[in-house]
Design an enzyme around this catalytic site. Structure first.
Site, short mmCIF file in Angstrom:
data_model
loop_
_atom_site.label_atom_id
_atom_site.label_comp_id
_atom_site.label_asym_id
_atom_site.label_seq_id
_atom_site.Cartn_x
_atom_site.Cartn_y
_atom_site.Cartn_z
CE LYS A 60 -1.97 3.39 2.41
NZ LYS A 60 -2.11 4.40 1.63
CD GLU A 95 13.23 0.02 9.96
OE1 GLU A 95 13.46 0.66 10.46
OE2 GLU A 95 13.37 -1.45 9.49
CB CYS A 99 12.85 8.31 9.07
SG CYS A 99 13.95 7.21 7.63
CD GLU A 120 10.15 12.03 11.84
OE1 GLU A 120 8.88 11.66 12.16
OE2 GLU A 120 11.05 11.83 11.80
P1 NAP Z 1 2.39 8.08 7.95
O1 NAP Z 1 1.64 9.66 8.27
O2 NAP Z 1 2.58 7.34 8.95
O3 NAP Z 1 2.00 7.46 6.53
C1 NAP Z 1 2.89 6.17 6.50
C2 NAP Z 1 1.30 5.15 5.98
O4 NAP Z 1 0.80 5.08 6.96
C3 NAP Z 1 0.97 5.52 4.86
O5 NAP Z 1 0.96 5.11 3.67
C4 NAP Z 1 -0.45 5.74 5.42
O6 NAP Z 1 -1.40 6.04 3.85
C5 NAP Z 1 -0.52 5.24 6.54
N1 NAP Z 1 -1.53 5.44 7.06
C6 NAP Z 1 -2.44 6.14 7.77
N2 NAP Z 1 -3.24 6.27 7.93
C7 NAP Z 1 -2.63 4.96 8.70
C8 NAP Z 1 -3.94 4.56 9.50
N3 NAP Z 1 -5.07 5.15 10.17
N4 NAP Z 1 -3.80 3.24 9.29
C9 NAP Z 1 -3.54 2.11 8.61
N5 NAP Z 1 -2.46 3.50 7.72
C10 NAP Z 1 -2.64 4.43 7.84
O7 NAP Z 1 3.83 8.86 7.88
P2 NAP Z 1 4.31 9.39 6.58
O8 NAP Z 1 3.93 11.29 6.66
O9 NAP Z 1 3.72 8.75 5.28
O10 NAP Z 1 5.60 9.71 6.58
C11 NAP Z 1 6.46 9.97 7.20
C12 NAP Z 1 6.47 9.58 8.38
O11 NAP Z 1 7.78 8.17 7.80
C13 NAP Z 1 7.92 10.26 9.40
O12 NAP Z 1 7.46 10.22 11.02
C14 NAP Z 1 9.03 9.67 9.30
O13 NAP Z 1 9.74 9.96 9.91
C15 NAP Z 1 8.99 7.60 8.88
N6 NAP Z 1 9.82 7.37 8.09
C16 NAP Z 1 10.11 6.47 8.76
C17 NAP Z 1 11.61 5.74 7.79
C18 NAP Z 1 11.90 4.43 8.84
O14 NAP Z 1 12.72 3.88 7.28
N7 NAP Z 1 12.38 4.48 9.78
C19 NAP Z 1 11.69 6.25 6.76
C20 NAP Z 1 10.91 7.20 5.98
C21 NAP Z 1 10.31 7.59 6.55
P3 NAP Z 1 -1.61 7.66 3.00
O15 NAP Z 1 -1.08 8.26 2.72
O16 NAP Z 1 -2.26 7.34 2.16
O17 NAP Z 1 -2.33 8.29 4.47
#
Ligand code: NAP
Ligand code: MG
Length: 495
Positions: A188, A264, A299, A396
């Site tokens: 997804k 992650e 991240c 963050e």
């Molecule tokens: P996010 O809002 O947590 O979204 C990540 C994924 O989860 C997206 O596919 C999102 O779908 C989905 N999602 C959102 N709400 C959900 C729910 N209620 N239930 C299930 N899935 C849901 O994070 P992001 O804004 O994409 O990315 C930013 C974050 O990712 C930052 O905190 C960053 O540090 C972290 N990150 C970590 C790494 C690592 O390797 N540690 C790498 C990259 C990013 P939709 O977007 O379609 O809503």
């Protein structure tokens, strides 16, 4: 290639927009679609299928049936390897198209897509494909009266829920080891950056992946992500994203089938320069990448630069000087290292943090949005002179915002580096090997990069301590552990 050529390609690109279920691109059963735009221009790129629970059920059934049938799981590892290597080759051959698609859908600079995202994606896919027929299982030291076999078996149906910051690269980190181990994989992608993953799935089919081995369900996190999380026939969710949604996945698992969850998550990583470093130029160059690479939407962004008080002003001046190397503008112009923020929502979040930073710290440079057409551009922003409990130090930001902090000793630097709820990454600069080893042991982070800003390479496992995640690692042979179960077979011998 130049901007005109990339722009021409962006206008002529052909890519799928349906969800990829059972080897075909299909509309959502409800017929719903969602829009994805180019954040650098505000233009609509495409409407893609916005799937619902019923699409998830359909894909999971296909994935499960295929897994039980064994088409992919029982294929000889060398045959799986050949198909996966072909998949990697096709991605390499389609580098320009994928890079342009990634750039227009996310605002990332084409320079980075061409020089980092695509080559790293290909390298990752090749590495895990090669590993498919190189991992040995184990035998236990059970003595001569028994034979104890320890086998790593494919776990089953794997769902990968992806972030938007490195759409292709993070997808490769997950699907490459999961496929190499013989699983059925459902991805997804993040709603705002779906297109490159759909193109990737098309290339996987062209490479010969059996129908249903790799599926992509597009749609929102609150619907598709949640439906995957609570589905009782999925064996593992491999999630990269925010800490809050990571917590949701743990709840989904607890409320359904106790599926394995690998998280992650976020970070607030330190960049530490110890007091023995005389020439700061290398540290400054790396601090710029650590802070601003991918517009800070990273991240492992090191957004807390910690160094001796008596070197702070010099370091800041050198950072400001090197901003010349971090030009920001049209992502399809290869001269720019920085592009647009990924979305208006995210732009607003980062700008709020910057406004907060202006109240609690001294602004050195940046701090105001940049007008480039109707795009969402924020220039590199540096703060200093704040307290360690300032919001911009604790939370963050995920934008091109960094803070420089002075300390009186190396011990204080390490204490501040560890004074965070996160533990994903740290950079440490020193010319003293003893200090490098001593202090990297004291830093509580999944990766400590010494005298460089990087996340290691494909052979070093990647993941976090504390609120940065748990449950497994991406990259290296350790990534394969996520996607396998350990089977012990104990055979009594009559000899
Ligand atoms: P996010 O809002 O947590 O979204 C990540 C994924 O989860 C997206 O596919 C999102 O779908 C989905 N999602 C959102 N709400 C959900 C729910 N209620 N239930 C299930 N899935 C849901 O994070 P992001 O804004 O994409 O990315 C930013 C974050 O990712 C930052 O905190 C960053 O540090 C972290 N990150 C970590 C790494 C690592 O390797 N540690 C790498 C990259 C990013 P939709 O977007 O379609 O809503
Ligand atoms: Mg988009």
């Amino acid at each position: 290639m130049n901007t005109e050529q990339y722009t021409k390609i962006s206008k002529e690109l052909k890519f799928p927009t349906g969800a990829f279920i059972g080897g075909k691109f299909v509309n959502a059963i409800s017929g719903k679609t969602a829009a994805t735009t180019n954040p650098a221009t505000g233009e609509l790129i495409a409407n893609y299928a916005s799937c619902g629970v019923e699409d998830v059920d359909k894909a999971v059934k296909i994935a499960r049936d295929l897994f039980e049938k064994g088409t992919w799981r029982t294929m000889h590892p060398t045959e799986r390897k050949k198909i996966l290597l072909k998949f990697a080759k096709l991605v390499e051959e389609n580098t320009v198209e994928l890079a342009v698609l990634e750039s227009i859908d996310s605002g990332k600079p084409i320079y980075e897509c061409m020089n980092t995202d695509l080559p790293e994606t290909v390298h990752c896919m090749e590495w895990h494909a090669e590993y498919a027929d190189k991992r040995y299982d184990e035998m236990s030291p059970s003595g001569l009266g028994a034979l104890g076999l320890i086998n790593y078996e494919a776990i089953g149906v794997v769902a990968c829920v992806m972030p938007w910051n490195f759409p292709l690269m993070t997808a490769a980190w997950k699907i490459a080891p999961a496929l190499a181990e013989g699983n059925s994989v459902i991805v997804k992608p993040a709603g705002i950056t779906t297109l490159s993953m759909l193109k990737l799935a098309e290339l996987g089919a062209c490479a010969g992946l059996p129908e249903g081995v790799l599926q992509v369900i597009t749609g929102s996190g609150s619907v598709v992500g949640k439906a995957l999380g609570i589905h009782s026939d999925i064996d593992i969710i491999s999630f990269t994203g925010s800490t809050d949604i990571g917590r949701d996945f743990l709840r989904y698992s607890a409320d359904s089938n106790l599926k394995k969850i690998v998280l992650e998550l976020g970070g607030k990583s330190p960049f530490v320069v110890l007091n023995d470093v005389d020439d700061l130029s290398d540290a400054v160059e790396n601090a710029m990448s650590a802070s601003f690479w991918n517009m800070g939407q990273n991240c492992t962004a090191n957004s807390r630069i910690i160094l001796p008080n008596n070197r702070k002003d010099e370091f800041i001046q050198m950072m400001v000087k090197s901003l010349d190397n971090w030009k920001i503008g049209n992502p399809l112009d290869p001269q720019f290292k920085l592009g647009s923020m990924v979305s208006e929502d995210h732009f607003n979040t980062v700008m709020k943090y910057i406004e907060q930073g202006k109240k609690e710290a001294k602004l050195v440079t940046g701090g105001e949005p940049l007008k480039v057409g109707s795009g969402l551009f924020i220039p590199p922003t540096i703060f200093t002179d704040m307290k360690n409990d300032a919001t911009i130090i604790r939370e963050e930001i995920f934008g091109p915002v960094t803070a420089v902090m002075g300390v009186d000793s190396d011990e204080e630097a390490i204490a501040i580096a560890n004074d965070t709820q996160y533990g994903l990454h740290a950079s440490l600069f020193t010319n003293d090997l003893n200090k490098a080893i001593h202090y990297s042991r004291l830093i509580k982070a999944g990766t400590v990069a010494v005298n460089v800003f990087c996340e290691g390479d494909i052979t070093t496992p990647f993941g976090g301590y504390k609120l940065s995640g748990f449950g497994g690692r991406d990259n290296a042979k350790h990534a394969h552990e996520q996607y396998t179960e350990i089977k012990s077979t104990y055979i009594k011998l009559n000899i």
